[in-house]
Design an enzyme around this catalytic site. Structure first.
Site, PDB file in Angstrom:
ATOM      1  N   SER A 162       0.829  -1.210   0.000  1.00 12.18           N
ATOM      2  CA  SER A 162       0.000   0.000   0.000  1.00 12.18           C
ATOM      3  C   SER A 162       0.856   1.248   0.000  1.00 12.18           C
ATOM      4  O   SER A 162       0.423   2.295  -0.457  1.00 12.18           O
ATOM      5  CB  SER A 162      -0.868   0.050   1.256  1.00 12.18           C
ATOM      6  N   HIS A 167      -1.603  -2.673  -6.799  1.00 10.61           N
ATOM      7  CA  HIS A 167      -2.251  -2.354  -5.523  1.00 10.61           C
ATOM      8  C   HIS A 167      -3.764  -2.528  -5.613  1.00 10.61           C
ATOM      9  O   HIS A 167      -4.478  -1.668  -6.135  1.00 10.61           O
ATOM     10  CB  HIS A 167      -1.888  -0.911  -5.134  1.00 10.61           C
ATOM     11  N   GLU A 191      -4.270   0.055  -8.605  1.00  9.45           N
ATOM     12  CA  GLU A 191      -3.188   0.963  -8.994  1.00  9.45           C
ATOM     13  C   GLU A 191      -2.013   0.100  -9.449  1.00  9.45           C
ATOM     14  O   GLU A 191      -1.578  -0.791  -8.712  1.00  9.45           O
ATOM     15  CB  GLU A 191      -2.787   1.848  -7.810  1.00  9.45           C
ATOM     16  N   ASN A 206      -4.194   6.532  -1.630  1.00 12.55           N
ATOM     17  CA  ASN A 206      -3.814   6.670  -0.222  1.00 12.55           C
ATOM     18  C   ASN A 206      -3.132   8.002   0.057  1.00 12.55           C
ATOM     19  O   ASN A 206      -3.289   8.579   1.127  1.00 12.55           O
ATOM     20  CB  ASN A 206      -2.907   5.519   0.209  1.00 12.55           C
TER      21      ASN A 206
HETATM   22  N1  LIG Z   1      -5.747  -4.826   4.299  1.00 12.15           N
HETATM   23  C1  LIG Z   1      -5.941  -3.917   3.379  1.00 12.15           C
HETATM   24  O1  LIG Z   1      -6.946  -3.181   3.394  1.00 12.15           O
HETATM   25  C2  LIG Z   1      -4.968  -3.760   2.257  1.00 12.15           C
HETATM   26  C3  LIG Z   1      -5.364  -3.096   1.078  1.00 12.15           C
HETATM   27  C4  LIG Z   1      -4.461  -2.988   0.023  1.00 12.15           C
HETATM   28  C5  LIG Z   1      -3.189  -3.494   0.142  1.00 12.15           C
HETATM   29  N2  LIG Z   1      -2.818  -4.132   1.306  1.00 12.15           N
HETATM   30  C6  LIG Z   1      -1.459  -4.645   1.370  1.00 12.15           C
HETATM   31  O2  LIG Z   1      -1.506  -6.051   1.203  1.00 12.15           O
HETATM   32  C7  LIG Z   1      -0.473  -6.670   1.966  1.00 12.15           C
HETATM   33  C8  LIG Z   1      -1.078  -7.672   2.918  1.00 12.15           C
HETATM   34  O3  LIG Z   1      -2.006  -7.026   3.753  1.00 12.15           O
HETATM   35  P1  LIG Z   1      -3.107  -7.838   4.571  1.00 12.15           P
HETATM   36  O4  LIG Z   1      -3.968  -6.847   5.227  1.00 12.15           O
HETATM   37  O5  LIG Z   1      -3.702  -8.875   3.715  1.00 12.15           O
HETATM   38  O6  LIG Z   1      -2.183  -8.505   5.672  1.00 12.15           O
HETATM   39  P2  LIG Z   1      -2.486  -9.798   6.584  1.00 12.15           P
HETATM   40  O7  LIG Z   1      -1.552  -9.712   7.717  1.00 12.15           O
HETATM   41  O8  LIG Z   1      -3.953  -9.919   6.813  1.00 12.15           O
HETATM   42  O9  LIG Z   1      -2.083 -11.013   5.635  1.00 12.15           O
HETATM   43  C9  LIG Z   1      -0.749 -11.299   5.294  1.00 12.15           C
HETATM   44  C10 LIG Z   1      -0.631 -12.780   5.054  1.00 12.15           C
HETATM   45  O10 LIG Z   1       0.694 -13.052   4.651  1.00 12.15           O
HETATM   46  C11 LIG Z   1       1.088 -14.287   5.240  1.00 12.15           C
HETATM   47  N3  LIG Z   1       2.543 -14.340   5.283  1.00 12.15           N
HETATM   48  C12 LIG Z   1       3.365 -13.759   6.174  1.00 12.15           C
HETATM   49  N4  LIG Z   1       4.649 -14.040   5.870  1.00 12.15           N
HETATM   50  C13 LIG Z   1       4.627 -14.811   4.763  1.00 12.15           C
HETATM   51  C14 LIG Z   1       5.637 -15.431   3.987  1.00 12.15           C
HETATM   52  N5  LIG Z   1       6.915 -15.285   4.274  1.00 12.15           N
HETATM   53  N6  LIG Z   1       5.243 -16.160   2.933  1.00 12.15           N
HETATM   54  C15 LIG Z   1       3.951 -16.320   2.614  1.00 12.15           C
HETATM   55  N7  LIG Z   1       2.951 -15.754   3.323  1.00 12.15           N
HETATM   56  C16 LIG Z   1       3.293 -15.009   4.375  1.00 12.15           C
HETATM   57  C17 LIG Z   1       0.437 -14.260   6.599  1.00 12.15           C
HETATM   58  O11 LIG Z   1       0.315 -15.580   7.118  1.00 12.15           O
HETATM   59  C18 LIG Z   1      -0.893 -13.618   6.311  1.00 12.15           C
HETATM   60  O12 LIG Z   1      -1.911 -14.561   6.021  1.00 12.15           O
HETATM   61  C19 LIG Z   1       0.272  -5.530   2.653  1.00 12.15           C
HETATM   62  O13 LIG Z   1       1.361  -5.149   1.846  1.00 12.15           O
HETATM   63  C20 LIG Z   1      -0.763  -4.429   2.688  1.00 12.15           C
HETATM   64  O14 LIG Z   1      -0.184  -3.155   2.739  1.00 12.15           O
HETATM   65  C21 LIG Z   1      -3.682  -4.289   2.341  1.00 12.15           C
END
Ligand SMILES: NC(=O)c1ccc[n+]([C@@H]2O[C@H](COP(=O)([O-])OP(=O)(O)OC[C@H]3O[C@@H](n4cnc5c(N)ncnc54)[C@H](O)[C@@H]3O)[C@@H](O)[C@H]2O)c1
Length: 481
Positions: free
Chosen positions: A106, A127, A139, A177
């Site tokens: 993000s 994104h 994005e 963002n």
């Molecule tokens: N949550 C949101 O609203 C949102 C929106 C857009 C982008 N993002 C981006 O997406 C990414 C993930 O966010 P999220 O909210 O889903 O996080 P989250 O913590 O809910 O999920 C992350 C997942 O990655 C897994 N993980 C951790 N280490 C790992 C590894 N080494 N190999 C494989 N899997 C692994 C975890 O077990 C977990 O299930 C971040 O970069 C975040 O900035 C999040």
């Protein structure tokens, strides 16, 4: 996010490999996929066979080697640069040399991730917004190192998946963002410095700013820890103090009050009834001096409970002491209040957007609190939605929306993104009813310049000086689009 993205790709009839860190996490991911597609079946948007086909296209594994044949990998691990770089190093080893590796970050630098790999030309940002199966915007982030073909390939895929790609450069926060969190942080600063209450700011941006929810409700939904992370990342690059997370936000996060997910953030989510809005049943006796759009005077000033005074009208001597005098003004009225000889009875009044019910009541340093209460009750009885704030330039809505619009104008002026992309980012990515460039054309660049000049004069905040493109278009009387 990973499960949501896997679902989007599988819905697009492409085979997907989903990788998790361990078996438990993999089961959680499977659960997400089953629940999300199951909801679509319940709503009649997907047949049970369709659901099975989607799920069958997704192979789940904890072994990175399963990615060996993939054309594109989309990483969505937690938002930490060290972890992202570690995961990309591993992907670099196991993936085909021609595979494109994308990150769903993000706010982290895609370039910083790219330089840690042996294939920086094939690293792209992609994104998705949450929830990925629902939100239409993606994005696509290009870097100075990325091959145009890799970026274009990802944007094409996004289109094929039924989403709208917006391709932009690698700046912290990208478009959506960057614009959204500047505004959210400013709303927090407004609360922290006592300009207005949490509820008045939330109500103002909904009722007068036309947004689906107020900034504090939205931050609670996003999660205050996520908000803090995005702001820290954007500030680290912009060094614009408007992006420096407000101390109040930091305090709430440190206290574990992260928003809806913990039951309390800016708001409490414990089922307590919402505060009742002040109102009065009887139609008030109102006198209107000068032209006040949307409000008819019903009484003589000497018999009125509320006298609304437009800019160039004078307050008649016949107005009885104790009558609320409201000066219609977008800016401070304290000097005019003093000139009446009864500043305790005086408030400022502003309607930031015609056709909306919002009435902003500016309370000066001399306003009697009882007069402000009466002003709010009388305006509510007139069918308006009253909110209160201090007697400052821009009140609430304009003070929050014009800096946001100015940021969008800077993006446009710098060529970072075009008007259609900026507007798509805010409408499709953040659920805004209209995009900022369209807003500027609707509200007028001349008004934007006037409000921003007033905000700048009051705060001397360099970022509030109108973007050159706004002055240019205001002078030329030409719309931005
Ligand atoms: N949550 C949101 O609203 C949102 C929106 C857009 C982008 N993002 C981006 O997406 C990414 C993930 O966010 P999220 O909210 O889903 O996080 P989250 O913590 O809910 O999920 C992350 C997942 O990655 C897994 N993980 C951790 N280490 C790992 C590894 N080494 N190999 C494989 N899997 C692994 C975890 O077990 C977990 O299930 C971040 O970069 C975040 O900035 C999040």
């Amino acid at each position: 996010m990973g499960a949501g993205i896997a679902e989007v790709v599988a819905r697009g009839a492409l085979p997907v490999v989903g990788i998790e860190i361990n078996a438990d996490a993999l089961e959680r991911g499977r659960g997400h996929l089953e629940k999300s597609t199951g909801r679509a079946v319940k709503r009649g948007k997907l047949t049970p066979d369709g659901q099975r086909e989607i799920l069958d296209r997704i192979e789940l594994s904890t072994d990175f080697a399963a990615l060996a044949d993939c054309d594109l990998v989309i990483e969505a691990v937690p938002e930490r640069i060290d972890l992202k770089r570690q995961v990309f190093a591993r992907l670099d080893e196991v993936c085909r040399a021609d595979a494109v590796l994308a990150t769903n970050t993000s706010s982290l630098s895609v370039t910083e991730i790219a330089v840690a790999t042996n294939r920086p030309t094939k690293i792209v940002g992609v994104h998705f917004f949450n929830p990925a199966p629902v939100m239409k915007l993606v994005e696509v982030i290009t870097t100075v190192l990325a091959e145009p073909a890799a970026v274009a390939g990802v944007a094409d895929l996004v289109t094929k998946l039924g989403k709208t790609p917006v391709t932009v450069g690698d700046r912290a926060g990208f478009v959506a963002n960057r614009l959204l969190f500047g505004y959210l942080n400013q709303a927090t600063a407004m609360l922290e410095n006592g300009h207005a209450t949490r509820d008045d700011i939330d109500v103002a941006m909904k009722a007068g700013g036309g947004l689906p929810m107020g900034p504090f409700t939205l931050m609670d939904l996003i999660g205050l820890d996520t908000c803090l992370g995005v702001l820290d990342a954007v500030y680290a690059e912009s060094r614009d103090r408007r992006h420096a997370p407000s101390p109040l936000l930091r305090e709430l996060v440190a206290a574990g009050l992260l928003g809806r997910k913990t039951g309390r953030g800016f708001h409490a989510y414990d089922g307590a009834p919402a505060e009742t809005v002040e109102t009065s049943a009887a139609a008030p006796a109102v006198a209107v001096l000068g032209a006040v759009p949307g409000i008819e005077g019903t009484a003589d000033p000497s018999a009125a409970e509320l006298v609304i005074v437009a800019e160039d009208a004078a307050v008649p001597d016949a107005v009885k002491p104790g009558t609320v005098i409201a000066f219609l003004s977008a800016g401070p009225v304290a000097d005019r209040a003093v000139a009446t000889g009864r500043p305790g009875d005086v408030v400022g009044l502003w309607f930031p957007e015609a056709g909306t019910p919002l009435a902003e009541i500016a309370v000066t340093a001399l306003t009697d609190p009882a007069a402000a209460d009466r002003a709010a009750a009388l305006l509510a009885a007139l069918g308006r939605t009253p909110v209160r704030c201090r007697d400052r330039a821009g009140r609430i809505v304009d003070a929050l929306r014009f800096p946001y619009l100015n940021d969008a104008a800077h993006m446009l002026g710098a060529g970072y993104a075009d008007a259609a992309s900026i507007d798509a980012a805010m409408t499709l990515g953040c659920g805004y009813p209209t995009g900022p460039v369209a807003d500027l054309d609707r509200l007028g660049t001349a008004r934007a310049v006037t409000v921003l000049d007033a905000l700048y004069d009051e705060s001397r905040e360099p970022a509030l000086a109108p973007a050159p493109i706004l002055r240019e278009h205001a002078t030329a009387a030409r719309p931005l689009r």
